[in-house]
Design a protein around this motif. Structure first.
Motif, PDB file in Angstrom:
ATOM      1  N   GLY A  17      51.158  64.374   3.906  1.00  0.00           N
ATOM      2  CA  GLY A  17      50.348  63.010   3.462  1.00  0.00           C
ATOM      3  C   GLY A  17      51.476  62.285   2.464  1.00  0.00           C
ATOM      4  O   GLY A  17      52.340  62.821   1.882  1.00  0.00           O
ATOM      5  N   MET A  27      51.520  58.737  -0.495  1.00  0.00           N
ATOM      6  CA  MET A  27      50.715  57.705  -0.935  1.00  0.00           C
ATOM      7  C   MET A  27      51.424  56.952  -2.149  1.00  0.00           C
ATOM      8  O   MET A  27      52.215  57.449  -2.849  1.00  0.00           O
ATOM      9  CB  MET A  27      49.464  58.383  -1.871  1.00  0.00           C
ATOM     10  N   ASN A  71      43.204  56.480   1.715  1.00  0.00           N
ATOM     11  CA  ASN A  71      43.745  57.910   1.321  1.00  0.00           C
ATOM     12  C   ASN A  71      43.162  58.048   0.060  1.00  0.00           C
ATOM     13  O   ASN A  71      42.988  57.405  -0.989  1.00  0.00           O
ATOM     14  CB  ASN A  71      45.240  57.709   1.260  1.00  0.00           C
ATOM     15  N   ARG A  73      45.739  61.341   9.207  1.00  0.00           N
ATOM     16  CA  ARG A  73      46.761  61.158   8.324  1.00  0.00           C
ATOM     17  C   ARG A  73      47.290  60.013   7.950  1.00  0.00           C
ATOM     18  O   ARG A  73      47.138  59.037   8.875  1.00  0.00           O
ATOM     19  CB  ARG A  73      48.272  62.083   8.671  1.00  0.00           C
ATOM     20  N   TYR A  74      47.668  59.609   6.678  1.00  0.00           N
ATOM     21  CA  TYR A  74      47.822  58.076   6.163  1.00  0.00           C
ATOM     22  C   TYR A  74      48.953  57.549   6.861  1.00  0.00           C
ATOM     23  O   TYR A  74      48.515  56.298   7.361  1.00  0.00           O
ATOM     24  CB  TYR A  74      48.395  58.370   4.816  1.00  0.00           C
TER      25      TYR A  74
END
Ligand SMILES: CC(C)CCC[C@@H](C)[C@H]1CC[C@H]2[C@@H]3CC=C4C[C@@H](O)CC[C@]4(C)[C@H]3CC[C@]12C
Length: 896
Positions: free
Chosen positions: A129, A131, A154, A729-730
């Motif tokens: 992942g 972010m 997320n 998943r992002y």
């Protein structure tokens, strides 16, 4: 050495990291500059339950980004030095509802936090992942060394093993957030600079102007009606004095949006004038009429020619040849040169390239008095435009800042969280709330419910989850099956391919049901309704004044919505005829998954909240079942449902709580779903997955289900089933969204069957003697986007046929007038009626309270299930009464 913006004041000693020592070997690339940051807000709740506030006492929302815009005055320089990379192991909470933590390797680089299992995986790009940390709401709990990051799509719950590591990460996260933010601001400034100067602003301004004009009255009223109201706060506001003060202060400082749009309109007019002046000047100098594009082309040509300065233009000396086109254009309209005449400009020392560009555009010989006058006018107007845009920019920047401050302040966040929770929970007003004066219907009192419904307020962090956090902490790297592991997605890909290549089974249910296939009117567009605006406009206000426009609703109520879980009961019909218990379980599992298929289409509207005592029946001869549901409790809201057919009995009572994480709301249902199959005497029960409304405040809203669902047969332990709804998943493509996989286990825990697919596309089981596609959702009608995203089945729910009219009790949702009006597209009337319906409910409750009576549900009774949980069970009377003497001959509640 890294520098930090001067406005970031030293942080709260409570949270201040100790000086970093060089022995912190978990990190590489750490620079050891002391870092400071602003004290954060406590996440504790003033209105939540004591349990909740105790749990969240140590939580603080970081406002490290809060004051960044303050320094964004034009001309100030932003610190763009890249903070050092930070990497190392952290504990990451497993996805709900799995308990505990796993160890994951994290790397923070240029504001992006990525993680994987090992450093090698990160190196190889095998990410679990990532972010952008500057987009997340960051909350920290120093005591438990926790950092939560909610970026809407997320959500990471992280925990450090030691306080040193916690502080290092905290420090670095703050630094990287500041960096990302500054980087974004530089870009933004560049754009603003370009916009505020060039003629290219014209179209942009046009659109803005039009947008404002097109603003629907509701939205406009949200913003303008508000201020006068705030000057005399309603009595209920007293319960939130700090909130009210803050909000009033904020609003008083907030510039009236009308004033800003007037400024914009003026600006637009000035730009038009400017365009005319330039055109006139051009004609005067003997040119052809020029268009905006000509003008731009000429400027860029001039700009290009700067690369090879002409001999006679010796005035270019000293200028960089890499001058951008934007600068050239900007200079053209703002240059001081324009305020004098061009010939004096020629003789004067060279001020700027734009002067040159401008002189190239104009005719050097044509310095007639009229041309001079035009030059002056152009200059004056340009300066006015620039000043207007500058002031608009300042207003917007400061408003945005105030908005952000308001948002990060704990009380407002708390309050907004509750409102959001209420918004999504569809509860109603309590009797204590006064009637609101002039505005349309609302879910106002629902908020009130949230204030005293201690269990239901879970705005910041779940108390249960926190309690389990500590116990779940372990150093062992666990593998979770709701975490996307390798192999997992490959399996889903295979299932998906199999589902897609499977022939569409002819549905055992006749498709020509004789029911309607379209709604009387398309859904009203509600994209203009800014939920944020509504919430902000109502923070700290007398809650009974909160208006939720009916345009946010779809013309079905929650009782009907829950009946949509029965769209694929043919799976239970099949299950009731399968002798093999494992295979039977596969079908029951597919049925439980099929109840989630609606979510890909239904994220724009919310269902009506049933009033207490409201009922809904769904008698489906075509599908062989009859469903009855009733709103049995108002506080907390509980909808009880029961369906029976010769092949199954289905029942559930729905209660849920919300967790608001800053951008997304998680809906966590308690209450089990039950199915019994008469042939084998099975009684299956299962929990529901979490439904998450991502980006709840924006138009990019979408729904996701995740978590583990366990199906047990309470009558036999021969097999159980575990289904994982995998959190997306992002970065994943839409292809891998909505993954679901399950296993049927025997008594010994051995896998007997595997199945999987996507909850919106279908489920395939490859372990049956003949592998097959167990379930595929029905095709969505082509025009679903116009009709609330309704499937064909959903369209049939609220249809009131003449024969039904005679047999339904008057409490049936189909008779609910506001919902009917909305269905017919009469939004204004629906708004009014909704208000009346809710008012009537309030009156009825008041009356009952006066008489000391309690509402007793008509068709359901409270009981305890085998595990001792409180459940609502059907009392068996509905269908009997319907038949004999018929609801026309019974005493019925008068609900609307
Ligand atoms: C701001 C508004 C317009 C956003 C829309 C919110 C919608 C998507 C929300 C509001 C109420 C929510 C429902 C509330 C309760 C349940 C019961 C649960 O067992 C499954 C999810 C389900 C069915 C939710 C689905 C999502 C839902 C319909």
């Amino acid at each position: 050495m890294q520098r930090y913006p001067h406005h970031i004041v030293p942080m709260d000693p409570q949270v201040c990291p100790p000086p970093l020592s060089s022995s912190q070997s978990v990190m590489s690339g750490l620079d050891k500059s002391p870092v400071t940051f602003k004290p954060s807000h406590s996440r504790s709740s003033s209105t939540g339950s004591s349990k909740n506030s105790k749990q969240s006492r140590h939580w603080e929302v970081m406002d490290d980004l809060q004051n960044l815009d303050m320094c964004s005055v034009p001309g100030s320089t932003l610190d763009l030095s890249i903070p050092g990379i930070c990497e190392g192991y952290l504990m990451k909470r497993r996805k709900y509802p799995l308990k505990g933590w796993h160890k994951r390797y994290f790397m923070l680089e240029k504001g992006i936090l990525k993680y994987s299992k090992t450093p090698q995986d990160i190196q190889r790009g095998k990410l679990h992942g990532s972010m952008d940390v500057s987009l997340a709401v960051m909350s920290v709990n120093k005591k438990s060394k926790r950092i939560d990051l909610d970026a809407g799509d997320n959500l990471y719950h992280l925990k450090a093993k030691s306080h040193d590591i916690f502080y290092i990460w905290l420090t670095k996260l703050c630094a990287h957030r500041v960096f990302r933010k500054n980087e974004a601001m530089t870009v933004q400034r560049g754009v603003l600079h370009a916009l505020s100067m060039g003629q290219s602003t014209l179209p942009a301004m046009n659109t803005l102007g039009q947008q404002h004009r097109a603003m629907p009255p509701y939205y406009a009223s949200c913003t303008s009606v508000y201020l006068p109201e705030m000057t005399s706060p309603a009595p209920a506001v007293a319960s939130h004095p700090e909130v009210t003060n803050k909000v009033s202060a904020w609003l008083q400082q907030t510039h009236d949006i009308d004033a800003t749009s007037n400024d914009l309109a003026r600006c637009q007019a000035e730009l038009t004038e400017l365009a005319h002046l330039i055109q006139r000047l051009h004609w005067l100098e003997g040119g052809m009429p020029i268009t905006d594009t000509d003008l731009e082309m000429r400027i860029s040509m001039q700009n290009l020619s700067l690369e090879k300065p002409k001999k006679k233009t010796g005035r270019l000396v000293g200028h960089s040849r890499t001058l951008s086109r934007v600068e050239a254009m900007g200079g053209m309209f703002t240059s001081s040169h324009l305020s004098t005449n061009s010939s004096s400009g020629l003789g004067a020392s060279v001020q700027s390239i734009p002067d040159y560009v401008y002189s190239q555009l104009s005719n050097p010989h044509g310095t007639s008095p009229e041309a001079k006058k035009l030059h002056q006018d152009i200059c004056t107007v340009s300066q006015r435009v620039h000043a207007s845009l500058k002031s608009i920019h300042e207003v917007l920047t400061s408003d945005r800042e105030r908005l952000k401050q308001a948002w990060t302040s704990p009380e407002l966040r708390q309050n907004t969280s509750q409102q959001l929770a209420a918004l999504c929970t569809l509860s109603q007003r309590t009797p204590s709330m006064g009637r609101h004066s002039h505005r349309a219907p609302s879910v106002a009192d629902s908020m009130a419910e949230y204030f005293d419904a201690s269990e239901v307020i879970v705005c910041e962090t779940s108390s249960e989850a926190e309690a389990s956090d500590e116990s779940g902490l372990s150093d062992i790297t666990t593998t979770s099956n709701s975490e996307p592991e390798e192999g997992h997605s490959t399996a889903t890909l295979n299932y998906r391919a199999s589902v897609n290549s499977a022939p569409d089974q002819p549905s055992p249910v006749p498709t020509d049901t004789g029911r309607r296939t379209v709604l009387p009117a398309p859904g009203a567009d509600n994209s203009h309704i800014g939920i944020m605006t509504i919430l902000y406009n109502n923070i700290g206000k007398d809650l009974s004044r909160v208006s939720m426009p009916v345009a946010l609703n779809e013309p079905v109520c929650l009782l009907q919505r829950l009946s949509e879980e029965l769209e694929y009961t043919e799976l239970l019909d099949i299950a009731n005829h399968i002798d093999d218990p494992y295979e039977r379980m596969v079908y029951v599992a597919a049925f439980s998954i099929s109840g989630y298929a609606w979510a890909s289409w239904r994220y724009r509207y919310k269902p009506f909240n049933p009033v207490l005592g409201e009922t809904y029946e769904s008698y489906r001869e075509d599908r062989g079942f009859q469903y009855i549901s009733e709103q049995v409790s108002h506080h907390p809201p509980i909808s009880a449902c029961h369906a029976e057919s010769e092949n199954f009995t289905f029942w559930q009572d729905q209660r849920w709580k919300n967790k608001f994480w800053g951008k997304s709301v998680e809906i966590i249902s308690s209450g089990q779903v039950n199915v019994s199959l008469p042939k084998y005497g099975d009684h299956y029960e299962w929990n529901k997955a979490v439904t998450c409304i991502h980006n709840v405040l924006s138009q990019q809203r979408w729904l996701e289900h995740y978590g583990e669902v366990v199906i047990r047969n309470t009558k036999s332990d021969a097999c159980t089933c575990k289904i994982s709804f995998v959190k997306s998943r992002y970065w994943s493509s839409d292809n891998s969204k909505n993954e679901v996989q399950g296993v049927v286990l025997d008594r010994a825990g051995e896998v007997v069957h595997r199945f999987g697919g996507l909850w919106h596309e279908g489920i395939f089981c490859d372990t049956l003697p003949t592998p097959k596609c167990i379930w595929k959702p029905n095709m969505q009608p082509d025009d679903h986007a116009d009709f609330y995203g309704f499937s064909r089945y959903a369209r049939e729910l609220n249809e009131l046929t003449p024969d039904l009219k005679d047999v339904l009790p008057p409490t049936d949702t189909r008779f609910r007038p506001d919902q009917r009006l909305l269905e017919e597209g009469k939004v204004m009337e629906a708004d009014k009626r909704k208000d009346e319906v809710e008012e009537k409910q309030r009156e009825r409750r008041k009356e009952m309270a006066k008489r000391g009576e309690e509402h007793i549900p008509r068709f359901f009774r409270k009981a305890l299930d085998e595990a001792g949980r409180e459940v609502w069970l059907y009392n068996g009377t509905y269908w009997k009464l319907r038949k004999e003497p018929g609801f026309a001959n019974t005493d019925n509640l008068d609900l609307w």
